[in-house]
Write a protein that holds these residues in place. Structure first.
Motif: not given
Lengths: 56, 374
Positions: B351-353, B364-366, B368
């Motif tokens: 959940g971190d970005s 920009r990614c999150r 999983e």
């Protein structure tokens, strides 16, 4: 040209300058000064060879 | 008034001398003598003074004449063989008829002269002079002197109107480099019996001058062997050998070397060659200066090249360390929310970005899932 110009001394100084400029340890600022001095000396020597005023 | 002494008249005495002479020397004969003076008169006859010297003193002397019916042929032949006219100081072999006149005294009538003898006598004299100078250790004395490296104040001994002197001055003045020389002429007689004394006098004037000369140059523009025989004179050679300044000679002969040449500091053939010698000394010095200029220029260029190379290496090292250059090769750089590089997955959770930096932009990614290695 300086009235007391000494050709032999000028040649000795040129030899020292050439050795200094050829020495890798001599910095570029110093080299610049040496080159200016050598240019003046060489001109004076050439003028001396083409003048009789200092000899009579 | 009659005298109690027996006597002869002057004419009687001189007639007796004439008769004795005619009985003793009825035929023509060859004699060897030195010519002490010669006078070709307008009437075509040539009058000679003959002498013989021993140890510098005259031990015999007589008048001689070549009548005008013989003189032109004899003079022409003598000149053809020797290249010179009859001149005082020459050694001659002459065929003469001795004659005596109660009025004019002894006269030798010349009808033949052997020019080869004169040439041979000059050569014998030359060899004797050379041998004497060698015995006295004078042949090499001049060459032990030191010539200044740039000889420019020159004393010239020459006849003032000589073509050779003119050539010398012109060659020196018109040198293509623009070198300047200070030349002073000391005029002298350069031919014949009086030449040695005149040249020695000029050498003395130079030595006593207030100007310090770098060298003395004795020059003339050539001539026949006998014209130049004065340069074989012992007195002249002795003075040159003992001279305190270097003496150069350019006597202008092609075949022979004269004694003056052999005792001089340096000898060349012509005055022009002498001028070239001095110009060349200056030209060599000029070239030496040029070499200094080239050497300094090269050293400076090398120094600048070394500095540029060093800059190139630094630039390459810096460029190699720039991460953007790595991204261009297909790698990505993960950055956390504060833009710091992420070096481990352990700092992240589901959940971190995060940001993935590419060479041409960012994503920009999150997260999983986090899957650390073991």
């Amino acid at each position: 040209m300086d009235e007391k110009f000494n050709y032999t001394e000028a040649l000795k100084r040129l030899e020292i300058i050439a050795q200094k400029v050829e020495d890798p340890a001599t910095g570029i600022d110093e080299t610049d000064k040496y080159l200016a001095e050598s240019g003046k000396l060489i001109s004076e020597c050439r003028e001396y060879l083409r003048s009789v005023k200092d000899t009579l | 008034m009659d005298s109690e002494h027996e006597y002869l008249t002057l004419r009687g005495l001189l007639s007796g001398v004439r008769e004795t002479l005619e009985e003793s020397f009825p035929e023509k004969l060859w004699i060897k003598a030195e010519l002490s003076s010669v006078q070709a008169r307008a009437n075509g006859h040539c009058y000679l003074e003959l002498c013989e010297q021993q140890d510098g003193s005259i031990v015999a002397k007589a008048r001689a004449v070549i009548w005008r019916n013989r003189y032109p042929a004899l003079a022409a032949y003598f000149y053809e063989v020797t290249g010179s006219n009859l001149a005082a100081g020459m050694q001659l072999l002459l065929r003469v008829q001795a004659g005596y006149s109660e009025i004019y005294g002894l006269t030798l009538t010349v009808d033949e002269i052997e020019p080869e003898f004169t040439l041979g006598a000059a050569e014998r004299q030359r060899r004797e002079t050379l041998a004497r100078l060698e015995r006295e250790g004078l042949l090499e004395k001049q060459r032990r002197l030191a010539l200044p490296p740039l000889p420019r104040v020159l004393a010239v001994i020459s006849a003032p109107d000589a073509a050779g002197y003119g050539d010398f001055c012109r060659h020196l003045d018109e040198n293509p480099y623009g070198f300047k020389f200070a030349v002073t002429l000391f005029a002298a007689v350069m031919q014949g019996e009086s030449a040695p004394e005149s040249i020695v006098d000029a050498l003395e004037r130079i030595e006593s001058s207030t100007v310090h000369y770098d060298a003395v140059l004795i020059m003339r523009g050539g001539g026949s062997s006998l014209d130049l025989a004065c340069f074989d004179d012992y007195g002249l050679a002795f003075t040159i050998a003992n001279y305190t300044l270097p003496v150069f000679t350019a006597i202008g002969h092609d075949r022979d070397t004269h004694v003056a040449d052999l005792v001089a500091f340096h000898a060349v053939k012509t005055p022009t060659a002498l001028a070239a010698l001095f110009i060349d000394a200056f030209a060599a010095e000029d070239e030496r200066l040029e070499q200094y200029a080239t050497r300094l220029k090269l050293a400076f260029t090398n120094k600048i090249s070394a500095l540029l190379s060093r800059l190139d290496v630094l630039e390459s090292r810096i460029a190699a360390a720039d991460p953007r250059n790595i991204l261009k090769r297909g790698y990505v750089l993960p950055l956390d929310g504060n833009g710091r590089t992420l070096k481990s997955v352990k700092a992240l959770r589901e959940g971190d970005s995060l940001t993935l930096m590419f060479a041409d932009g960012t994503l920009r990614c999150r997260i999983e899932a986090v899957e650390p290695k073991n």
